[in-house]
Design a protein around this motif. Structure first.
Motif, PDB file in Angstrom:
ATOM      1  N   PRO A  25       0.421 -60.243  48.359  1.00 48.17           N
ATOM      2  CA  PRO A  25      -0.081 -60.441  49.718  1.00 48.17           C
ATOM      3  C   PRO A  25      -1.607 -60.548  49.733  1.00 48.17           C
ATOM      4  CG  PRO A  25       1.229 -58.438  49.553  1.00 48.17           C
ATOM      5  CD  PRO A  25       0.913 -58.878  48.179  1.00 48.17           C
ATOM      6  N   ARG A  26      -2.159 -60.604  50.934  1.00 46.82           N
ATOM      7  CA  ARG A  26      -3.580 -60.830  51.082  1.00 46.82           C
ATOM      8  C   ARG A  26      -4.274 -59.525  51.432  1.00 46.82           C
ATOM      9  NH1 ARG A  26      -3.053 -63.890  55.309  1.00 46.82           N
ATOM     10  NH2 ARG A  26      -2.691 -65.706  54.049  1.00 46.82           N
ATOM     11  N   TYR A  27      -5.491 -59.357  50.904  1.00 42.94           N
ATOM     12  CA  TYR A  27      -6.278 -58.184  51.272  1.00 42.94           C
ATOM     13  C   TYR A  27      -6.790 -58.324  52.685  1.00 42.94           C
ATOM     14  CZ  TYR A  27      -6.718 -55.671  46.879  1.00 42.94           C
ATOM     15  OH  TYR A  27      -6.467 -54.923  45.787  1.00 42.94           O
ATOM     16  N   ARG A  28      -7.119 -57.171  53.255  1.00 45.73           N
ATOM     17  CA  ARG A  28      -7.774 -57.215  54.545  1.00 45.73           C
ATOM     18  C   ARG A  28      -9.270 -57.302  54.288  1.00 45.73           C
ATOM     19  NH1 ARG A  28      -5.959 -52.257  57.561  1.00 45.73           N
ATOM     20  NH2 ARG A  28      -7.858 -51.372  56.742  1.00 45.73           N
ATOM     21  N   TYR A  29     -10.010 -57.749  55.291  1.00 44.33           N
ATOM     22  CA  TYR A  29     -11.441 -58.004  55.153  1.00 44.33           C
ATOM     23  C   TYR A  29     -12.194 -56.791  54.606  1.00 44.33           C
ATOM     24  CZ  TYR A  29     -16.127 -59.105  56.807  1.00 44.33           C
ATOM     25  OH  TYR A  29     -17.444 -59.341  56.898  1.00 44.33           O
ATOM     26  N   ASP A  30     -11.975 -55.601  55.218  1.00 46.45           N
ATOM     27  CA  ASP A  30     -12.733 -54.441  54.771  1.00 46.45           C
ATOM     28  C   ASP A  30     -12.303 -53.986  53.386  1.00 46.45           C
ATOM     29  OD1 ASP A  30     -10.298 -53.814  55.869  1.00 46.45           O
ATOM     30  OD2 ASP A  30     -10.877 -51.751  56.300  1.00 46.45           O
ATOM     31  N   GLN A  31     -11.014 -54.175  53.103  1.00 51.66           N
ATOM     32  CA  GLN A  31     -10.533 -53.782  51.777  1.00 51.66           C
ATOM     33  C   GLN A  31     -11.124 -54.683  50.703  1.00 51.66           C
ATOM     34  OE1 GLN A  31      -6.430 -54.186  52.602  1.00 51.66           O
ATOM     35  NE2 GLN A  31      -6.243 -52.149  53.516  1.00 51.66           N
ATOM     36  N   LEU A  32     -11.297 -55.951  51.068  1.00 47.71           N
ATOM     37  CA  LEU A  32     -11.909 -56.897  50.131  1.00 47.71           C
ATOM     38  C   LEU A  32     -13.327 -56.455  49.775  1.00 47.71           C
ATOM     39  CD1 LEU A  32     -11.666 -60.027  49.086  1.00 47.71           C
ATOM     40  CD2 LEU A  32     -13.214 -60.378  50.966  1.00 47.71           C
ATOM     41  N   MET A  33     -14.066 -56.064  50.808  1.00 48.64           N
ATOM     42  CA  MET A  33     -15.432 -55.589  50.579  1.00 48.64           C
ATOM     43  C   MET A  33     -15.416 -54.327  49.718  1.00 48.64           C
ATOM     44  SD  MET A  33     -17.653 -57.461  52.053  1.00 48.64           S
ATOM     45  CE  MET A  33     -16.920 -59.045  52.059  1.00 48.64           C
ATOM     46  N   ASP A  34     -14.444 -53.445  50.013  1.00 43.46           N
ATOM     47  CA  ASP A  34     -14.326 -52.226  49.207  1.00 43.46           C
ATOM     48  C   ASP A  34     -14.132 -52.558  47.751  1.00 43.46           C
ATOM     49  OD1 ASP A  34     -14.606 -50.782  51.418  1.00 43.46           O
ATOM     50  OD2 ASP A  34     -12.567 -49.987  51.518  1.00 43.46           O
ATOM     51  N   VAL A  35     -13.182 -53.479  47.496  1.00 45.13           N
ATOM     52  CA  VAL A  35     -12.896 -53.829  46.107  1.00 45.13           C
ATOM     53  C   VAL A  35     -14.153 -54.377  45.443  1.00 45.13           C
ATOM     54  CG1 VAL A  35     -11.568 -55.379  44.629  1.00 45.13           C
ATOM     55  CG2 VAL A  35     -10.468 -54.255  46.542  1.00 45.13           C
ATOM     56  N   GLY A  36     -14.875 -55.217  46.168  1.00 45.07           N
ATOM     57  CA  GLY A  36     -16.076 -55.825  45.591  1.00 45.07           C
ATOM     58  C   GLY A  36     -17.174 -54.814  45.301  1.00 45.07           C
ATOM     59  N   TRP A  37     -17.544 -54.069  46.325  1.00 42.02           N
ATOM     60  CA  TRP A  37     -18.741 -53.230  46.192  1.00 42.02           C
ATOM     61  C   TRP A  37     -18.457 -51.906  45.524  1.00 42.02           C
ATOM     62  CZ3 TRP A  37     -23.423 -55.141  46.932  1.00 42.02           C
ATOM     63  CH2 TRP A  37     -23.553 -56.315  47.700  1.00 42.02           C
ATOM     64  N   LYS A  38     -17.293 -51.328  45.805  1.00 38.63           N
ATOM     65  CA  LYS A  38     -17.047 -49.987  45.277  1.00 38.63           C
ATOM     66  C   LYS A  38     -16.373 -50.001  43.915  1.00 38.63           C
ATOM     67  CE  LYS A  38     -16.504 -47.909  49.826  1.00 38.63           C
ATOM     68  NZ  LYS A  38     -15.512 -47.421  50.770  1.00 38.63           N
ATOM     69  N   PHE A  39     -15.781 -51.108  43.564  1.00 35.75           N
ATOM     70  CA  PHE A  39     -15.028 -51.114  42.312  1.00 35.75           C
ATOM     71  C   PHE A  39     -15.627 -52.085  41.304  1.00 35.75           C
ATOM     72  CE2 PHE A  39     -11.554 -53.003  39.811  1.00 35.75           C
ATOM     73  CZ  PHE A  39     -11.153 -51.881  39.109  1.00 35.75           C
ATOM     74  N   LEU A  40     -15.753 -53.340  41.698  1.00 36.99           N
ATOM     75  CA  LEU A  40     -16.121 -54.346  40.706  1.00 36.99           C
ATOM     76  C   LEU A  40     -17.582 -54.223  40.276  1.00 36.99           C
ATOM     77  CD1 LEU A  40     -14.214 -57.471  41.982  1.00 36.99           C
ATOM     78  CD2 LEU A  40     -13.768 -56.161  39.940  1.00 36.99           C
ATOM     79  N   ILE A  41     -18.491 -53.985  41.211  1.00 36.52           N
ATOM     80  CA  ILE A  41     -19.909 -53.963  40.854  1.00 36.52           C
ATOM     81  C   ILE A  41     -20.237 -52.788  39.926  1.00 36.52           C
ATOM     82  CG2 ILE A  41     -22.236 -53.671  41.803  1.00 36.52           C
ATOM     83  CD1 ILE A  41     -21.501 -55.583  43.972  1.00 36.52           C
ATOM     84  N   PRO A  42     -19.800 -51.554  40.241  1.00 43.28           N
ATOM     85  CA  PRO A  42     -20.054 -50.479  39.275  1.00 43.28           C
ATOM     86  C   PRO A  42     -19.446 -50.778  37.912  1.00 43.28           C
ATOM     87  CG  PRO A  42     -19.236 -49.578  41.327  1.00 43.28           C
ATOM     88  CD  PRO A  42     -19.148 -51.055  41.443  1.00 43.28           C
ATOM     89  N   TYR A  43     -18.258 -51.354  37.947  1.00 42.97           N
ATOM     90  CA  TYR A  43     -17.563 -51.651  36.701  1.00 42.97           C
ATOM     91  C   TYR A  43     -18.347 -52.643  35.853  1.00 42.97           C
ATOM     92  CZ  TYR A  43     -13.057 -50.714  34.650  1.00 42.97           C
ATOM     93  OH  TYR A  43     -12.053 -50.228  33.878  1.00 42.97           O
ATOM     94  N   THR A  44     -18.808 -53.705  36.501  1.00 45.24           N
ATOM     95  CA  THR A  44     -19.542 -54.717  35.733  1.00 45.24           C
ATOM     96  C   THR A  44     -20.883 -54.175  35.252  1.00 45.24           C
ATOM     97  OG1 THR A  44     -20.175 -55.557  37.892  1.00 45.24           O
ATOM     98  CG2 THR A  44     -18.535 -56.793  36.694  1.00 45.24           C
TER      99      THR A  44
END
Lengths: 407, 551, 366
Positions: free
Chosen positions: A374-393
């Motif tokens: 399914p599709r992420y919701r807008y705020d969840q998308l931002m969460d995934v980007g800023w809280k998960f992917l950026i620290p990881y990278t």
């Protein structure tokens, strides 16, 4: 043998024709593949059985009638008698699709900002296709013109357009222009749903540009280059997997591949990050007001971006022109380089075949994911980007620097 | 007794009912119903209205029942017939189309000569033997009182009055369970002292049995303790009646003074009230009740309805008695003058009363909820009654909000949900124009209640939104459809129709045909004349219709 | 220098995820909903008025067209309502067959809900999987009464005809594989992280609010109440069936999803019981050809897939038509809860909330 300027120009033009021809063929084929792959995943009855007529509607019992239309259909049915080839039934549909998009009425809303409205699809399209200038499809020369070839005899024909020494920078820079096409198009439509879609798209691409670039910094740090071909080759073959550095590098590439692909999905507005054009929420997102050829420009640019992302992922993480991904190729070469079997020896050399196969596989993954999640919701998308992917990278970036230092 | 002539009066609606009942005589054509030629002596086929030809002699007696049934089933009652007494008179019972039909449809002439006319009112069941061994089904029916019998008791019938007083009180002597028990727990719920439902079957408890064993009592048929049999008689009868597969059998003595068993609703509700938490019902502790199908509600007034029914019956009865008396005098006169006896009167057939279908009459309020509400509201209740297993409370508009507040807030009522709210238009009624009903549901007590308010034209009701938020849209819908306004409603606007809609569609005077109605069958319009006329008409009305393109 | 204002946006009446012609007027602050007003009536055909001008037999046809994905349930409500009005006793075999078909219909309705709801949230595949099974049930309906969607399956007093030969085999074949199909949907959704993120804690409606707003059906049961008319006020042959009421306590979209899946399993159980215990006997009560009512009124409610479906009949003396017929449409009442569910949440949650309420606009507007 160095070509003269005119020879160089002629060869470059030919190369452009070939590469763009390849991409422009691949994109409609991709829509065909999407229909088929998703059709098979979802047990759709039409998409898995259609024969498809090129010139108009189907008539009568297609495989028996020998009309102009039916002839092609008959041929497709005939093809379908063999198990594997049968999936190509309905292939002419993509030509019909393209014709449909070209001939549809082109609507411009009265209240729209006309100049921007017309320019933005072109901007998206140009950005998406310019990227291919720096992508090396083949390692070195694809072939040499035979000596007797008029004017161009003996000259090499490369599988890429330019061998830019800041290739990666060029790719990232040009690709990020594409978002302007989306945002401007959405704004110029002067309509509410496109506006929401455009804003979503802007926020999303700005957010995901960061982890995407950071994850691509890992190969940059590891190889110390920005040249596409050089990076690709060195990522694949530099260090054998025998020491701590080699193993760490392989693991890093493995993780980096998934992180990069995730960001790539977001960059290309594909499921599960297709918020900008979430049809169930925003009708059609930023391109709600577009129709005909302008819409197809957006459409084509999205698929072209998919090819770009797949090409980058396969070049930097999946071993590029070599057989094995994640930097495992040196180990393979170590065992099979001097093998008496011609085939095994060939697997140790770079080839355009591997590269294309990897691209196709990744494109398949794009479609596969679309059919599954399914599709992420807008705020969840931002969460995934800023809280998960950026620290990881960022962590990956530090590890890459350490590995570089250790090597 | 036999039927000599049959004819069809005007007004046949060609419904096929008569042909279904009696295909030998009736034939339903496209536009009318005919008496068949082969059944008639003159051999013609027609409605037989003018000629009144006689039926063939062999059919006269044989098809009597079928013709009576056909006449009874005719919805517009246009089938008429002449009936005469024949030499081979059948017993009265045979004439009754369905055995349980309460009324005897035809008073036989031969019987009329010998005995006083049979009352048209529901016949009382034949007096029963004191010990019923053989015909248990009858005993159950009689003891329980079928609906017909209850009605008979309610009606002012002289035949219903006599009752046999017994020295011994009625008691159940034996109870046993036949094969086929589906272990449904219904009997245990009704009579826990007698029945115990196990995993596989149902047994009669040892405590009440004379022999002290516990079993199904099917083979041994041991008796009950006399005291228990006397005490538990009503619950056993109820259990037997409620058994869905009817395997509970019993023997009873001293049936005559039996009262109909109390309605078990109240007990069932009492059991239901044990709830595990808010809005959670413990279905296991409260066994499923059998589905109680119908009983009905009269409008506009229960009492008016009952009075009307009574008056109609009395008038009918009086007419019949007069007919009988006239016949007696005419016969006496004819005999005195030496002429032929005149034809005996034929009683107009009552409506065919099918076994599967009955209109249940309303009953006075007995439910504790209704009684409680009547106490609380003191004077604001105009009617309270039960019908179809539904509770209906009609209140004065002033007391509506108070009623709803009690229903929701009172600890013993707890009607949490307003399930539905709607209105009905009565343009012909006196003193009111609409009835607005509130269907309340108590989730925790598994109960429903209907509050009814009668509203005059132009009168505002108070909105229930404060008490039941669900009334919001429903009141808007009522306003939209009927034009009844609710004062205190947060948003009293139209909901289904557009804001500028004129009129209130569910009022009775609102037309079903109208603007835009297509009254021309264009399939027949080959030449296009009708179409042109329609266009012209529309043009006169100021409507610009487009000419559809010819295909 | 900058001016902020709320954006007013119309979701519908032409929109991919409003399941028909629902129009929701939204006030957005960014993507956050500040006000939500459902506006209905685009499909208003005046079914109640039409039924007042049709006989009791003819009116049933119109019930197919209210909630067109659960027409068998509507037929049952109509038939039983009229039977209650007239006091008709329906043979036991007819009750069993009715129960079986109604439960099959509950499965089709829930399958359609599952497919479209998942599609709204972006999971496309479940839609087609669900339709595969729905297709099979529709063929069963076709075998039973000749129609797939607008069934008019029952007659007042029972059924027009007994089960056709071979139908039981069809149903059994479907029953044999249906539980596996539910597991298949579950593998795609139940533990899917994105699905859980999109549904858990979304569109909350607790039991008190639900009851105050008249919300019934799976939405209420997902809030902790086990109010199910099949158990609370048994009709047809549900009193004889052994089944559980599916409940959840989380009161969110995910809980409703679980409740509906469990309801499909319970429906499967009930259908099996109907098939196994199908009694012999007639399927039609003896009725006169023309039904003429007395002065009376009844309210009969059944547990439709979407909640409490009530039919309110008023009869006049000697009338062949209902003097007044009112449908208590579960979708209509449940839709009232929409604004309560979504205010303060994001735009994407509106779509999830509309999906989870499972409204059918044909029934909302009637």
């Amino acid at each position: 043998m160095t070509p003269t300027l005119t020879q160089y120009l002629v060869i470059s033009l030919l190369q452009i024709v070939v590469v763009m021809g390849f991409v422009m063929t691949l994109v409609p084929l991709l829509t065909f593949a999407e229909r088929k792959v998703i059709g098979y995943v979802q047990v759709r009855l039409g998409a898995t059985r259609v024969a498809g007529g090129l010139w108009g509607a189907q008539r009568g019992r297609t495989h028996q009638s020998r009309t102009f239309t039916g002839g092609l259909n008959g041929f497709m049915w005939w093809l379908g008698r063999w198990p594997v080839i049968s999936i190509f039934r309905g292939l002419p549909m993509f030509i019909a699709d393209a014709l449909k998009l070209l001939t549809k009425e082109d609507i411009v809303p009265i209240e729209a900002d006309k100049a921007v409205f017309v320019l933005s699809p072109a901007l998206a399209m140009v950005a998406a296709f310019t990227v291919f200038a720096a992508i090396g499809f083949a390692p070195g020369a694809l072939f040499y013109f035979p000596a007797k070839f008029p004017y161009l005899g003996g000259l090499p024909f490369y599988g890429f357009l330019t061998d830019l020494n800041v290739g990666l920078l060029f790719i990232l820079g040009v690709a990020s222009v594409g978002v302007y096409g989306i945002v401007l198009g959405a704004w110029a439509s002067n309509s509410k749903y496109p506006l929401l879609g455009g804003l979503r798209s802007a926020a999303q691409i700005v957010s995901y540009e960061v982890p995407l670039t950071l994850s691509l910094l890992v190969p940059v740090v590891l190889t110390g280059s920005l040249n596409f071909n050089e990076m690709s080759t060195r990522m694949a073959t530099d260090i054998p997997v025998n020491g701590l550095v080699g193993i760490g590098r392989t693991l890093l590439m493995f993780v980096g591949f998934f992180v990069y692909t995730t960001c790539g999905f977001a960059e290309t507005n594909r499921t599960p990050f297709d918020l900008a054009e979430a049809e169930n929420e925003l009708v059609a997102g930023f391109h709600t007001e577009y129709s005909g050829m302008k819409f197809s420009f957006f459409f084509l640019s999205e698929y072209a971006s998919m090819i770009t992302v797949s090409a980058l992922a396969s070049a930097f993480f999946l071993g590029g022109h070599y057989l094995l991904p994640f930097g495992l190729q040196p180990t393979w070469n170590h065992f099979f380089q001097n093998s008496p079997s011609a085939f095994l020896a060939w697997t140790c050399t770079p080839s355009i075949l591997w590269f294309l196969l990897k691209i196709f596989f990744l494109l398949f993954v794009f479609l596969w994911v679309r059919a599954t999640v399914p599709r992420y919701r807008y705020d969840q998308l931002m969460d995934v980007g800023w809280k998960f992917l950026i620290p990881y990278t960022l962590v990956m970036f530090v590890i890459a620097a350490l590995l570089r230092y250790a090597a | 007794m036999a039927i000599t002539k049959v004819w069809i009066e005007e007004g046949c609606i060609v419904c096929n009912a008569c042909e279904a009942e009696c295909p030998d005589v009736f034939h339903v054509t496209e536009d009318s119903c005919h008496i068949k030629g082969e059944a008639r002596q003159d051999g013609k086929e027609s409605e037989n209205r003018e000629e009144k030809a006689e039926l063939k002699p062999d059919l006269q007696a044989n098809l009597e029942e079928a013709i009576i049934a056909a006449a009874a089933s005719c919805p517009v009652e246009v089938i008429k017939f002449d009936q005469v007494a024949s030499a081979a008179a059948k017993p009265t019972a045979a004439v009754v189309p369905v055995p349980t039909t309460p009324a005897t449809p035809i008073a036989p002439a031969s019987a009329a000569e010998a005995a006083p006319p049979v009352s048209p009112l529901p016949a009382t069941p034949a007096p029963m033997p004191h010990v019923v061994d053989t015909d248990i089904e009858n005993a159950v029916d009689a003891a329980l009182g079928t609906t017909a019998n209850i009605r008979a008791a309610a009606a002012p019938s002289p035949a219903a009055a006599p009752s046999i007083t017994e020295a011994a009180k009625p008691r159940v002597t034996k109870v046993w369970i036949e094969e086929g028990c589906i272990v449904c727990n219904a009997c245990e719920a009704d009579s826990p002292e007698v029945f115990r439902v196990t995993e596989t079957t149902c047994t009669i408890k040892a405590g009440v049995r004379a022999d002290g064993k516990e079993s199904e009592n099917r083979a041994e048929k041991s008796g009950l303790n006399p005291s228990d049999g006397e005490r538990l008689i009503s619950s056993i009868i109820t259990a037997a009646a409620n058994c869905p597969v009817e395997v509970i059998k019993y023997e009873v003595i001293g049936e005559a003074t039996l009262v109909p068993p109390p309605v078990v609703e109240a007990e069932a509700h009492a059991a239901v009230e044990v709830a595990a938490g808010p809005y959670v019902i413990d279905y296991k502790s409260a066994p499923n009740r059998q589905v109680v199908m119908p009983k009905t509600v009269p409008l506009p007034s229960l009492h008016t309805y009952q009075e009307e029914q009574k008056a109609a019956m009395a008038a009918d009865e009086a007419k019949w008695i007069k007919q009988q008396a006239d016949f007696e005098t005419a016969k006496a006169k004819a005999l005195a003058e030496g002429k032929d006896a005149p034809k005996p009167p034929v009683r107009a057939l009552p409506k065919k009363n099918d076994t599967d279908m009955e209109f249940p009459a309303p009953s006075e309020a007995k439910d504790p909820d209704l009684l409680h509400l009547m106490d609380l509201l003191d004077g604001k209740v105009s009617q309270a009654f039960e019908q179809s297993g539904e509770l209906i409370l009609q209140v004065h508009p002033d007391g509506l909000i108070e009623t709803l507040m009690f229903c929701k807030g009172d600890a013993s009522l707890r009607y949490e949900m307003l399930a539905d709210q709607t209105a009905t238009h009565y343009p012909a009624a006196n003193g009111f124009a609409f009835s607005v009903v509130y269907q309340l549901t108590s989730i925790s007590r598994r109960k429903r209640l209907r509050i009814r308010v009668l509203v005059k034209e132009g009168q505002d009701l108070e909105s229930a939104v404060e008490i039941y938020p669900s009334a919001n849209w429903m009141e808007r819908e009522i306003y939209d459809m009927f034009g009844i306004r609710f004062s205190g409603h947060p948003d009293m606007t139209r909901i289904l129709c557009p804001e500028d809609w004129e009129g209130y569609p569910l009022r009775k005077e609102y037309p079903t045909l109208g603007w835009g109605q297509r009254d021309i069958d264009f399939r027949e319009d080959r030449s296009g004349v009708l179409m042109r006329m329609a266009m012209e008409q529309a043009g006169n009305m100021g409507i610009n219709l487009k000419v559809p393109k010819a295909d | 220098m900058f001016k902020t204002e709320e954006m007013e946006i119309n979701l519908g009446p032409q929109h991919p995820s409003t399941h028909g012609v629902l129009r929701v007027k939204l006030h957005l602050d960014g993507e956050t909903i500040t006000r939500c007003t459902p506006m209905i009536g685009y499909l208003h055909r005046g079914v109640e008025k039409i039924c007042e001008n049709k006989t009791f037999f003819q009116g049933q046809v119109w019930t197919d067209r209210t909630d067109y994905v659960a027409s068998v349930s509507n037929n049952l409500g109509w038939a039983e309502g009229v039977e209650k009005l007239f006091g008709i006793t329906v043979p036991r075999r007819a009750h069993y067959i009715r129960t079986m078909l109604t439960e099959l219909n509950r499965i089709t309705s829930h399958l359609l809900w599952l497919g479209t709801h998942a599609l709204d949230i972006g999971a496309m595949t479940v839609f087609l999987y669900a339709f595969r099974e729905r297709e099979e049930i529709l063929s069963i309906f076709e075998a039973f009464c000749g129609a797939r969607l607008t069934t008019t399956a029952f007659r007042i007093g029972g059924l027009r005809e007994d089960l056709p030969p071979g139908l039981e085999k069809l149903v059994r074949a479907f029953q044999a594989r249906f539980l596996d199909c539910i597991d298949e949907y579950e593998t795609l959704l139940t533990e899917n992280r994105i699905w859980k993120k999109r549904t858990i804690g979304v569109a909350l409606l607790n039991a008190e609010d639900a009851i105050a707003l008249g919300v019934t059906g799976p939405v209420l049961r997902a809030a902790g109440s086990n109010y199910d008319i099949r158990k609370a006020f048994p009709y047809a042959s549900y009193a004889e069936m052994d089944f559980e009421v599916a409940t959840q306590t989380a009161a969110d979209t995910y809980a409703r999803y679980l409740v509906r899946l469990e309801e499909m399993r319970q429906a499967h159980r009930i259908i099996n019981q109907c098939l196994d215990g199908l009694p012999e006997g007639p399927v039609m009560a003896k009725l006169p050809k023309v039904l003429k009512s007395e002065v009376n009124e009844v309210y009969h409610a059944i547990e439709a897939p979407k909640g409490e479906l009530g039919y309110y009949f008023v009869g006049e003396k000697g009338g062949q038509n209902p003097y007044r017929m009112h449908i208590r449409a579960p979708s209509f009442i449940n839709l009232q809860a929409l604004s309560k569910m979504v205010v303060g949440r994001l735009l994407a949650d509106v779509i999830a909330a509309i999906g989870t309420l499972d409204v059918v606009l044909g029934e909302v507007d009637r």
